[in-house]
Design a protein around this motif. Sequence first.
Motif: not given
Length: 147
Positions: A104-109
Amino acid sequence: MDRRGFVVRTGAGAAGLTIGLSGCGPGTGGGAQGAGGGAQGAVSGGWPTDPDALEARYRENIYTRLLGVRPHLPAHEHVSRLGGGRMDAEVIAAMAEANEFFVDMNELLAAAGARIAERLGTEAALVTAGGFSAMVLGAAGCLTGGR
């Protein structure tokens, strides 16, 4: 090769510039990207020292084949609009491993920002697409206050 050696070796004209390229390829200045093949007379990173071979390499590469864009002589500091800096082999290996998974990109960022803040000893950090993106987001934060 240092900058003085580059200038001395290149002399004047395009032919001189290609001779100086041997000190600018991957493996010089912190990079290991690209594969140059095992041509005789090659410097680290596989870049040939023969001016004709260098010219051929700059005429036929992924940028010219796919997009018709000619690479420029990398005789400058790391500039984002000119391709940024070269990546170390460790970074390329990490990218290749990361390419095998979906997250998940939001979690990664958020996690990357937290890790960077931890390493820097700051309250928070934000991963952006580049320097200009960071300036825009910083300005937006200043304009909107602490909301």
